[in-house]
Design a protein around this motif. Structure first.
Motif, PDB file in Angstrom:
ATOM      1  N   GLY B 152     -69.259 -57.567-112.992  1.00 38.77           N
ATOM      2  CA  GLY B 152     -68.629 -56.838-112.230  1.00 38.77           C
ATOM      3  C   GLY B 152     -68.049 -57.656-110.890  1.00 38.77           C
ATOM      4  O   GLY B 152     -66.716 -56.675-110.182  1.00 38.77           O
ATOM      5  N   VAL B 153     -68.655 -58.397-110.568  1.00 37.72           N
ATOM      6  CA  VAL B 153     -67.940 -58.906-108.844  1.00 37.72           C
ATOM      7  C   VAL B 153     -67.070 -59.595-108.902  1.00 37.72           C
ATOM      8  O   VAL B 153     -67.106 -60.344-109.426  1.00 37.72           O
ATOM      9  CB  VAL B 153     -69.541 -59.342-108.299  1.00 37.72           C
ATOM     10  N   ASP B 154     -65.861 -59.300-108.201  1.00 40.34           N
ATOM     11  CA  ASP B 154     -65.391 -60.309-107.166  1.00 40.34           C
ATOM     12  C   ASP B 154     -65.423 -60.380-106.303  1.00 40.34           C
ATOM     13  O   ASP B 154     -64.836 -59.499-105.794  1.00 40.34           O
ATOM     14  CB  ASP B 154     -64.227 -59.616-108.105  1.00 40.34           C
ATOM     15  N   VAL B 155     -66.075 -61.367-106.136  1.00 39.86           N
ATOM     16  CA  VAL B 155     -65.594 -61.836-104.029  1.00 39.86           C
ATOM     17  C   VAL B 155     -63.832 -61.679-103.338  1.00 39.86           C
ATOM     18  O   VAL B 155     -64.361 -60.923-102.208  1.00 39.86           O
ATOM     19  CB  VAL B 155     -65.960 -62.697-103.576  1.00 39.86           C
ATOM     20  N   ARG B 156     -63.466 -61.631-104.279  1.00 46.65           N
ATOM     21  CA  ARG B 156     -62.205 -61.695-104.195  1.00 46.65           C
ATOM     22  C   ARG B 156     -62.094 -60.238-103.404  1.00 46.65           C
ATOM     23  O   ARG B 156     -61.014 -59.596-101.997  1.00 46.65           O
ATOM     24  CB  ARG B 156     -60.319 -62.098-104.535  1.00 46.65           C
ATOM     25  N   GLU B 157     -62.033 -59.205-104.007  1.00 50.48           N
ATOM     26  CA  GLU B 157     -62.226 -57.584-103.513  1.00 50.48           C
ATOM     27  C   GLU B 157     -62.757 -57.400-103.182  1.00 50.48           C
ATOM     28  O   GLU B 157     -62.945 -56.734-102.098  1.00 50.48           O
ATOM     29  CB  GLU B 157     -61.757 -56.423-105.122  1.00 50.48           C
ATOM     30  N   LEU B 158     -64.342 -58.442-102.725  1.00 51.48           N
ATOM     31  CA  LEU B 158     -65.534 -57.842-102.348  1.00 51.48           C
ATOM     32  C   LEU B 158     -65.425 -57.936-100.411  1.00 51.48           C
ATOM     33  O   LEU B 158     -65.854 -57.166 -99.786  1.00 51.48           O
ATOM     34  CB  LEU B 158     -66.563 -58.847-102.610  1.00 51.48           C
ATOM     35  N   ALA B 159     -64.636 -59.465-100.421  1.00 53.22           N
ATOM     36  CA  ALA B 159     -64.556 -59.724 -98.533  1.00 53.22           C
ATOM     37  C   ALA B 159     -63.414 -58.789 -98.299  1.00 53.22           C
ATOM     38  O   ALA B 159     -62.657 -57.781 -98.920  1.00 53.22           O
ATOM     39  CB  ALA B 159     -64.205 -61.191 -99.096  1.00 53.22           C
ATOM     40  N   ARG B 182     -58.182 -47.449-106.634  1.00 55.90           N
ATOM     41  CA  ARG B 182     -58.546 -48.027-107.048  1.00 55.90           C
ATOM     42  C   ARG B 182     -59.169 -48.713-106.861  1.00 55.90           C
ATOM     43  O   ARG B 182     -60.069 -49.570-107.680  1.00 55.90           O
ATOM     44  CB  ARG B 182     -56.666 -48.030-108.741  1.00 55.90           C
ATOM     45  N   LEU B 183     -58.889 -49.337-106.063  1.00 54.40           N
ATOM     46  CA  LEU B 183     -59.138 -50.932-105.392  1.00 54.40           C
ATOM     47  C   LEU B 183     -60.675 -50.291-105.150  1.00 54.40           C
ATOM     48  O   LEU B 183     -61.805 -51.069-104.851  1.00 54.40           O
ATOM     49  CB  LEU B 183     -58.945 -52.038-104.469  1.00 54.40           C
ATOM     50  N   HIS B 184     -60.652 -49.461-104.125  1.00 52.42           N
ATOM     51  CA  HIS B 184     -61.813 -49.493-103.365  1.00 52.42           C
ATOM     52  C   HIS B 184     -63.321 -48.420-104.594  1.00 52.42           C
ATOM     53  O   HIS B 184     -63.864 -48.452-104.647  1.00 52.42           O
ATOM     54  CB  HIS B 184     -61.270 -48.311-102.595  1.00 52.42           C
ATOM     55  N   ILE B 185     -62.266 -47.740-105.320  1.00 53.72           N
ATOM     56  CA  ILE B 185     -63.329 -47.618-107.002  1.00 53.72           C
ATOM     57  C   ILE B 185     -64.528 -48.603-107.568  1.00 53.72           C
ATOM     58  O   ILE B 185     -65.594 -48.533-106.948  1.00 53.72           O
ATOM     59  CB  ILE B 185     -62.397 -47.159-107.423  1.00 53.72           C
ATOM     60  N   ARG B 186     -63.725 -49.594-106.902  1.00 53.84           N
ATOM     61  CA  ARG B 186     -63.844 -50.829-107.980  1.00 53.84           C
ATOM     62  C   ARG B 186     -65.040 -51.925-106.878  1.00 53.84           C
ATOM     63  O   ARG B 186     -65.725 -52.543-107.138  1.00 53.84           O
ATOM     64  CB  ARG B 186     -62.972 -51.804-107.989  1.00 53.84           C
ATOM     65  N   ARG B 187     -64.212 -51.805-105.391  1.00 53.12           N
ATOM     66  CA  ARG B 187     -65.503 -52.543-104.978  1.00 53.12           C
ATOM     67  C   ARG B 187     -66.552 -51.669-104.403  1.00 53.12           C
ATOM     68  O   ARG B 187     -67.512 -52.528-104.036  1.00 53.12           O
ATOM     69  CB  ARG B 187     -64.454 -52.290-103.333  1.00 53.12           C
ATOM     70  N   PHE B 249     -64.617 -40.596-104.800  1.00 50.10           N
ATOM     71  CA  PHE B 249     -65.833 -39.468-104.423  1.00 50.10           C
ATOM     72  C   PHE B 249     -66.664 -38.692-105.160  1.00 50.10           C
ATOM     73  O   PHE B 249     -67.443 -39.475-105.211  1.00 50.10           O
ATOM     74  CB  PHE B 249     -65.352 -38.223-103.688  1.00 50.10           C
ATOM     75  N   ARG B 250     -66.284 -38.962-106.463  1.00 50.47           N
ATOM     76  CA  ARG B 250     -67.177 -38.896-107.845  1.00 50.47           C
ATOM     77  C   ARG B 250     -67.992 -40.493-108.257  1.00 50.47           C
ATOM     78  O   ARG B 250     -68.673 -40.545-108.324  1.00 50.47           O
ATOM     79  CB  ARG B 250     -66.014 -38.556-109.218  1.00 50.47           C
ATOM     80  N   ALA B 251     -66.802 -40.919-108.310  1.00 52.54           N
ATOM     81  CA  ALA B 251     -67.333 -42.923-108.450  1.00 52.54           C
ATOM     82  C   ALA B 251     -68.426 -42.775-106.903  1.00 52.54           C
ATOM     83  O   ALA B 251     -69.954 -42.916-107.733  1.00 52.54           O
ATOM     84  CB  ALA B 251     -66.639 -43.855-107.895  1.00 52.54           C
ATOM     85  N   LEU B 252     -68.186 -42.486-106.020  1.00 57.57           N
ATOM     86  CA  LEU B 252     -69.637 -42.827-105.127  1.00 57.57           C
ATOM     87  C   LEU B 252     -70.021 -41.874-105.118  1.00 57.57           C
ATOM     88  O   LEU B 252     -71.476 -42.642-105.529  1.00 57.57           O
ATOM     89  CB  LEU B 252     -68.534 -42.244-103.676  1.00 57.57           C
ATOM     90  N   ASP B 253     -70.233 -40.799-105.318  1.00 58.00           N
ATOM     91  CA  ASP B 253     -71.453 -39.741-105.804  1.00 58.00           C
ATOM     92  C   ASP B 253     -72.223 -40.390-106.625  1.00 58.00           C
ATOM     93  O   ASP B 253     -73.614 -40.194-106.838  1.00 58.00           O
ATOM     94  CB  ASP B 253     -71.480 -38.254-106.420  1.00 58.00           C
ATOM     95  N   GLY B 254     -71.844 -40.699-108.004  1.00 53.08           N
ATOM     96  CA  GLY B 254     -72.400 -41.360-108.436  1.00 53.08           C
ATOM     97  C   GLY B 254     -73.506 -42.925-108.704  1.00 53.08           C
ATOM     98  O   GLY B 254     -74.310 -43.199-108.827  1.00 53.08           O
ATOM     99  N   TYR B 255     -72.493 -43.446-107.678  1.00 55.97           N
ATOM    100  CA  TYR B 255     -73.827 -45.649-107.297  1.00 55.97           C
ATOM    101  C   TYR B 255     -74.564 -44.541-106.494  1.00 55.97           C
ATOM    102  O   TYR B 255     -75.666 -44.863-106.308  1.00 55.97           O
ATOM    103  CB  TYR B 255     -72.213 -45.882-106.569  1.00 55.97           C
TER     104      TYR B 255
END
Lengths: 93, 535
Positions: B152-159, B182-187, B249-255
């Motif tokens: 799931g890691v895409d360095v183009r989005e992580l950078a 959505r980009l930040h949920i994926r990041r 924020f729901r996703a962040l809470d889960g991570y």
């Protein structure tokens, strides 16, 4: 360090930097190569190049403004031989 | 060393998190707060990512660590040279280096100003690094390939994508809001994957990750996350965007829940932000104000802004905004909220004479405080801090001469405009001093709220948690009220030598420092024996 040795090092650093960039540049890097025009550098890439040059030549605080600012204005592009001349003047151990 | 987990949440603020917890969107946060303690965390005088995170990881104020902004101007014979700040500019030892010096290992993910990294044992994936440079920025060298291959890691989005970042702060077309969130949920998912890989395969003594989505989302979409600004009768699109913010924020809470579970019940967990957030409802064009008062002249490229912009898209364009030969005071960046005063070092150089500095600066302060909103008559500038007041320390001279606090806590605009003050068409999120501090783990008080802490108080708490001495030159205080008295008695904090001076930016060899003197170690052991922790 002789200028030729500086040129070799700068070229190697540039090859290492752009190794995994997505650019259309197909040519060899040499003294006439330009950072922005040929190698698609952006300003943040020039900052990173500066850090790499300082690291390689073990010279912290190189006066990059002397390379990048001319008559109070930022240069439009930089050739490799300009970088070599700058390092020859300021990066001597 | 005791395992310690630091979870950074850029821009997190209780004014947003508490309503999300109440709505059931962040159930883990609710649980974490119930089993731990909380406090407001007051940021650096200018609440901004580079100085604030640097303060948190050095235990020092900006006047001493030398980071005030993303950029720093350097007056040269050729003009003003704008330097982008990097780890080389951090003038104090970081907690990453300090833990390594005591023989520990760290994982530091996504923190700003961690490149080029020096003298650190463990893993560093720097934040704010463009894709083109990420491979060379990661430590250990060669670990990039492993990171890039994680599921799931895409360095183009992580950078960092600078253009993308600027758009998020200046504003995006409405059709791009959804993609941005959505980009930040994926990041965050990707940072979590990187973190999980390290925690599972090679756990470190200090593990730290920075989730930066709240800052990016709140800048753009404040009116969707702050209940005070969400319309009573929202459109379908407004509901969709708010729903996406909740998803984030729901996703962040889960991570975070999974991360804390991986760390285990014996680990101290600290969750902090670098600054808080709130609404900005107007744009103060500071350079326009300076021009109107005769301190600044525009350059050829300074066309009036029509879009509530606060900075130019390109550094070179930014530089070309001003006629530097006729400018004596200027704002370089919105983020510093600062004014630099040029002092002529010799006749003919642009700037005021050195002997006029104090009176000139006082004049500026008085005029700024007197500036009022033409409609309401209210002052626009709430406070003006001199650098002696805001940033005392060895590197104070690099700070803006004046730092402004606006009435809506917004960033100033450095662009040209028709008038110095403009009401925003819709509120944007901007930084506030009040961030968050949450902690839980063995010996930490439960379900407790304490008065505000300073961001430089976190560093001593982290070192205490790790079982390391608190350096004598730390400027914050150890927040003993976070821990139960019995725990403090069993594990008393101890203080040690000052941090190591930064002599050179080039990787010195790691030199090991023993954690405790033998007599200190014996005293601690005897307490632990008395409590039955050790035999």
């Amino acid at each position: 360090m002789e200028r030729d040795a500086i040129l070799r090092d700068v070229v190697n650093i540039l090859y290492d930097m752009i190794g995994d960039w997505e650019t259309d540049y197909q040519g060899q890097i040499g003294p006439e190569t330009t950072l922005i025009g040929d190698l698609t550098f952006e300003s943040i890439d020039i900052v990173q190049l500066g850090a790499s040059l300082e690291e390689h030549f073990r010279q912290e605080g190189l006066p990059f403004e002397k390379l990048l600012l001319v008559d109070g204005r930022y240069v439009d592009d930089l050739r490799v031989d300009q970088i070599v001349a700058f390092l020859d003047e300021y990066a001597r151990p | 060393m005791n395992r310690t987990l630091l979870i950074g949440i850029d821009g997190a603020t209780f004014s947003i998190l508490d309503p999300l917890v109440q709505r059931g969107i962040m159930p883990f946060f609710a649980e974490f707060m119930a089993k731990g303690m909380r406090a407001e965390l007051l940021s650096t005088p200018n609440p901004l990512t580079p100085p604030a995170w640097t303060s948190l990881v050095t235990g020092r104020t900006p006047g001493n660590h030398g980071i005030f902004d993303f950029l720093s101007p350097k007056e040269t014979d050729n003009g003003i040279y704008m330097q982008l700040m990097s780890a080389r500019d951090v003038q104090c030892e970081t907690i990453w280096a300090l833990v390594s010096r005591f023989g520990g290992r760290v994982a530091a993910l996504n923190f700003p100003l961690t490149y080029p990294i020096q003298s650190v044992s463990g893993y560093v994936v720097p934040g704010l690094i463009p894709l083109r440079h990420l491979r060379r920025a990661i430590r250990p060298a060669g670990w990039y390939e492993r990171l890039a291959s994680l599921p799931g890691v895409d360095v183009r989005e992580l950078a960092m994508d600078l253009d993308r970042e600027k758009g998020g702060i200046q504003g995006l077309p409405s059709e791009e809001y959804g993609d941005w969130i959505r980009l930040h949920i994926r990041r965050e998912r990707q940072w979590f994957e990187v973190l999980r890989s390290i925690m599972r395969t090679d756990p470190c003594d200090l593990t730290a990750v920075l989730f930066d989505g709240p800052d990016k989302i709140q800048h753009l979409a404040w009116r969707f996350v702050d209940p005070a600004y969400f319309p009573q009768s929202p459109t379908a699109w407004e509901c969709e965007i708010r729903g996406l913010c909740f998803d984030y924020f729901r996703a962040l809470d889960g991570y975070i829940e999974e991360t804390v579970a991986m760390a285990g019940p014996d680990c101290h967990v600290f969750i902090t932000s670098d600054h808080g957030f709130g609404a900005s409802v107007e744009v103060f064009y500071l350079n326009v104000w300076l021009q109107q008062h005769g301190y600044l002249q525009w350059g050829d490229s300074a066309r009036p802004d029509t879009e509530e912009g606060i900075f130019a898209r390109r550094m070179k364009t930014q530089y070309g905004l001003l006629d530097w030969t006729r400018t004596v005071a200027y704002a370089l960046t919105p983020s510093s909220n600062g004014i630099y005063i040029r002092v002529a070092q010799r006749p003919g150089q642009p700037g005021i004479p050195p002997e006029a500095y104090e009176s000139f600066r006082t004049e500026l302060v008085n005029k700024l405080l007197a500036f009022t909103d033409p409609e309401s008559g209210e002052p626009v500038v709430k406070r003006v801090m001199t650098r002696e007041k805001a940033f005392p320390g060895n590197h104070m001279h690099k700070a803006p001469d004046l730092t402004l606090v606006l009435r809506d806590h917004g960033f100033v605009s450095v662009l040209n405009a028709e008038a110095p003050l403009k009401r925003r068409s819709e509120p944007k999120g901007m930084h506030r001093p009040e961030g968050i501090f949450l902690a839980a783990g063995p010996g930490i008080k439960q379900n407790m709220s304490i008065p505000a802490l300073s961001i430089i108080d976190v560093t001593p708490a982290l070192l205490y948690s790790l079982g390391l001495p608190i350096p004598s030159d730390f400027e914050g205080r150890f927040p003993a009220e976070t821990f139960a008295d019995s725990f403090l008695w069993a594990f008393p904090p101890f203080y040690g030598e000052a941090t190591k001076p930064i002599r050179s930016g080039f990787a010195p060899e790691l030199s090991r420092t023993p954690v405790m003197e033998p007599e200190q170690e014996e005293a601690v052991l005897s307490r632990l024996r008395a409590l039955g922790y050790v035999e």
